[in-house]
Design an enzyme around this catalytic site. Structure first.
Site, PDB file in Angstrom:
ATOM      1  CG  PHE A   1      90.784  50.112  -4.592  1.00 31.88           C
ATOM      2  CD1 PHE A   1      90.794  51.492  -4.645  1.00 31.88           C
ATOM      3  CD2 PHE A   1      89.604  49.451  -4.888  1.00 31.88           C
ATOM      4  CE1 PHE A   1      89.656  52.211  -4.973  1.00 31.88           C
ATOM      5  CE2 PHE A   1      88.460  50.150  -5.219  1.00 31.88           C
ATOM      6  CZ  PHE A   1      88.480  51.539  -5.261  1.00 31.88           C
TER       7      PHE A   1
ATOM      8  CG  HIS B   1      84.204  38.506  -6.410  1.00 34.95           C
ATOM      9  ND1 HIS B   1      84.299  38.258  -5.078  1.00 34.95           N
ATOM     10  CD2 HIS B   1      85.304  37.951  -6.973  1.00 34.95           C
ATOM     11  CE1 HIS B   1      85.396  37.570  -4.823  1.00 34.95           C
ATOM     12  NE2 HIS B   1      86.029  37.377  -5.954  1.00 34.95           N
TER      13      HIS B   1
END
Length: 773
Positions: free
Chosen positions: A523, A562
């Site tokens: 992002f 993660h």
């Protein structure tokens, strides 16, 4: 323009600085700018004034707007690096402009890569024989940006990366004191970007060599002699020393305001407006010419009249060509409407009158658009829907032809249409023998990348930790030592310019693999991916390409940042980039082989929890190629089809084993790629057999599962074969918390697969499959 253009945005007030910059620009150099550089491009001889107006009118013919074929608003310029077959031309023959983008500072990340390519072409002896893209690394990248846009993070990340890398990037800041209506004092610390950048300046100022950093120049935008001197010196430093340079061009004006849709008189005080009128660079230039007796008043008057005549003639010529390209279809539509009306004159006077009115209204249009005729014909066909096909066929044929032509005008070249498209790479199956070893997934990647770098000197890898430690999952372990830091390069933590670095390298003929360490971090770079890379081939209508491979790892691990699988966000943002989701490392290698042979950009997401899983190494690891858009049936079944990808393949197969114990036969399909998605209809073939389907993944609800469902049920008409409602199985609407329990209760497990599939069977055959809960 006579009100014929919907919108205009211009670089008035920056003319002298752009003329001076163009004087320092050489063939093979690159301009990475934004939409106020028309004087710069015209001074290079790369913009005809008819093309300038054609872009204002959105003329879709490349012969009139060779930059973007009317796809971008005016001021977006692009050198056509590709021939009609989509193959590279020699960039060293051109004054190169990368196609501009409007998002502020969006042009900066790729500038790092364009300049970094010069560094590689100069310093990497393995590239010495490549002359199509470089003259030994002597090319300078001229980046241009408005002063207000230097407030963007993309600018600062770019400047830091360029300073660290020491690349020939010459950044011009056009400083006219405002960002639309907001004055510089509210945009920039100290109200002065060169003062803020002083900490980036290399020791010894513009002539020092003591440490890495920028050479920084300031110059007034109305002082032509000083501008010429400044740009000559700045470009020389960039070109010869490979040192980045900032040229802060101050005291510029913007007499038109931000765009043609507004006026600067709304927000500039009277004193500022008076100052701008006196210090407009064209006024100052005129005074300078007269003061130095380079021309007389009479001579300047002639030049100014000729300039107005040239502009007027270019405008009229461009408008005539634009309207001339539309009128034939427009007039044919009028004729066909009248013909259809005449055919109904005696049998249906009401409809005939309505058709004649449509034609008359169309005929009255003095500045027709293509949509006017198409809308009229579609209305006519609605009126004629109950008439025999003979009454409608001519209009239907006209509309079908126009739909094909308009698809080319407005929707073509989202992906490569060349013979190097990944969709045209010949598949090669993996070959195994008794000697094929079982290896951990990370060792498969090591073997693969070792072979790739050994046989292809154009391939480079850049990213956080890819070099010295061989990436966080050891796919590049030992390869920097073997192939050198110019081939496998560590970067700072700067995702946006990692992507930009890759885009620029790919634009200059190299084959970069750029790494976003974890999928969740993509992002940071999404704006660059979606605004620049994904649209590049489309917005130039096949004139430019950047076949960069973005490598990342995602899906299951543990923790909020993660374990990401944000596929829905990618699918909605990255049309123009292929999205590949291999279930293991052998599959990933097969896709890398396909991509390296092709000319489209791609995002490839490796399975984060697959690096320690054993896989059999193909004997032809360097050669086997997986096709894009072809699903693979992992397990055949007869009761329910489950469609999935990536790490979920293992989860679904485990769930299918549990279901087999209670008599449910599951067909498991790995889609393998999401963009493109199942171009063969293999999933519908399965549904035709099972009549039930579940779409499963680790994305949020309504993400990639909804996309897959839409593709199968709507695009491929899979709904026709369903006996039960289609289902989706996704992760929860939040990110997964840390820990194994966080994973179990947030993302689909084999138990969840069992329950989702079993519920379908319970609904269909409750006696045979009684409710579990």
């Amino acid at each position: 323009m006579g009100g014929r253009a919907k919108f205009g945005i211009f670089g008035d007030g920056k003319e002298l600085a752009q003329l001076a910059a163009a004087r320092a620009f050489q063939k093979g150099d690159f301009r990475s700018g934004y939409y106020r550089d028309q004087t710069f491009v015209a001074a290079l001889g790369e913009l005809q004034w008819t093309e300038f107006f054609a872009q204002l009118y959105a003329h879709t013919d490349l012969a009139y707007d060779p930059n973007t074929a009317g796809r971008s608003m005016n001021g977006h310029f692009a050198t056509r690096w590709l021939d009609e077959q989509g193959h590279w031309k020699a960039q060293t023959d051109f004054y190169n402009s990368v196609c501009d983008i409007a998002p502020t500072a969006g042009q900066m990340p790729r500038s790092v890569g364009l300049a970094y390519a010069s560094k590689l072409y100069r310093d990497n002896p393995g590239l010495a024989g490549i002359t199509q893209f470089s003259h030994g690394g002597n090319e300078v990248t001229f980046a241009t940006i408005g002063d207000a846009s230097t407030s963007q993070g993309m600018f600062w990340e770019t400047m830091n990366a360029a300073g660290v890398l020491q690349v020939p990037l010459l950044v011009s800041v056009w400083d006219d004191g405002y960002g639309i209506s907001v004055p510089v004092e509210l945009q920039t610390t100290k109200g002065n970007i060169s003062k803020v950048m002083a900490g980036f300046q290399r020791d010894g100022g513009t002539d020092g060599h003591a440490d890495k950093g920028f050479a920084i120049f300031t110059v007034n935008g109305w002082d032509y002699a000083k501008l010429l001197e400044t740009y000559e010196k700045a470009a020389h430093i960039c070109r010869t020393e490979h040192v980045p340079v900032l040229v802060h061009v101050q005291e510029l004006t913007q007499p038109q305001g931000h765009s043609s849709s507004g006026s600067h008189e709304r927000y500039k005080p009277t004193e500022r407006l008076d100052w701008e009128r006196a210090h407009d660079c064209n006024v100052q230039f005129r005074n300078w010419i007269l003061a130095n007796s380079y021309a007389s008043e009479a001579e300047l008057a002639v030049i100014e009249k000729e300039a107005k005549d040239v502009a007027r003639d270019a405008r009229n010529t461009a408008w005539k060509a634009f309207i001339g390209s539309i009128l034939p279809d427009h007039q044919e539509a009028v004729r066909l409407l009248e013909q259809a009306a005449n055919g109904l004159a005696t049998t249906n006077a009401t409809t005939a009158s309505a058709l004649l009115t449509l034609g008359a209204d169309l005929q009255k249009e003095t500045s027709p658009l293509r949509r006017d005729a198409v809308t009229a014909v579609r209305k006519a066909l609605r009126l004629l829907r109950t008439q025999p096909i003979e009454q409608r066929q001519a209009l239907i044929s006209w509309l079908e032809r126009n739909n094909i032509e308009n698809a080319d005008r407005f929707s073509s070249h989202l992906y490569s249409q060349s013979d190097e498209s990944p969709m045209r790479v010949e598949p090669v199956e993996a070959v195994y023998s008794d000697e094929s070893p079982m290896l951990d997934g990370y060792l498969v990647m090591q073997r693969y990348f070792d072979g790739l770098f050994g046989r292809n000197p154009l391939v480079v890898a850049i990213g956080e930790d890819v070099g010295h430690i061989g990436d966080v999952n050891q796919g590049f372990a030992g390869l920097q030592e073997k192939y050198g830091h110019l081939r496998i390069t560590d970067t700072g933590i700067r995702e946006t310019t990692i992507i930009g670095q890759g885009i620029g390298l790919a634009m200059r003929g190299l084959r970069p693999i750029v790494e976003i360490q974890y999928f969740d971090y993509i992002f940071y770079a999404l704006a660059t991916l979606t605004d620049d890379l994904a649209t590049l081939h489309y917005r130039t209508k096949g004139g430019q390409k950047a076949p960069v491979i973005v490598r990342t790892r995602g899906h299951r691990l543990e923790g909020i940042w993660h374990s990401g699988s944000p596929m829905g966000a990618m699918l909605n943002s990255l049309r123009g980039i292929h999205v590949l989701v291999p279930r293991n490392m052998v599959q990933a290698a097969g896709f890398y082989n396909t991509l390296i042979k092709s000319d489209d950009p791609a995002l490839l997401v490796e399975c984060l929890n697959g690096y320690r899983l054993k896989e059999r190494l193909p004997d032809n690891l360097a050669d086997f190629c997986l096709p894009l858009g072809i699903p693979e049936v992992l397990q055949e079944g007869t009761d329910v089809t489950v469609v999935t990808y990536g790490s979920m393949c293992r989860i679904v197969l485990e769930g299918a084993s549990l279901l087999a114990e209670v008599g449910v036969s599951v067909e498991v399909i790995d889609v393998q790629t999401l963009l493109p998605f199942d171009i063969t209809g293999r999933i519908v073939d399965s549904i035709r057999k099972t009549n039930r389907v579940v779409f499963a993944d680790e994305d949020f609800p309504g993400g990639a599962t909804a996309y897959m469902m839409q593709q199968v049920l709507e695009e491929q008409n899979g709904y026709a074969y369903l006996d039960s409602a289609p289902r989706t199985l996704t992760a929860k609407a939040h990110r997964p918390p840390y820990g194994s329990d966080g994973d179990y209760f947030s993302k689909p497990s084999p138990d969840d697969v069992f329950d989702a599939v079993y519920a379908l069977m319970n609904e269909a055959e409750p006696n045979r499959f009684p409710a579990v809960y």
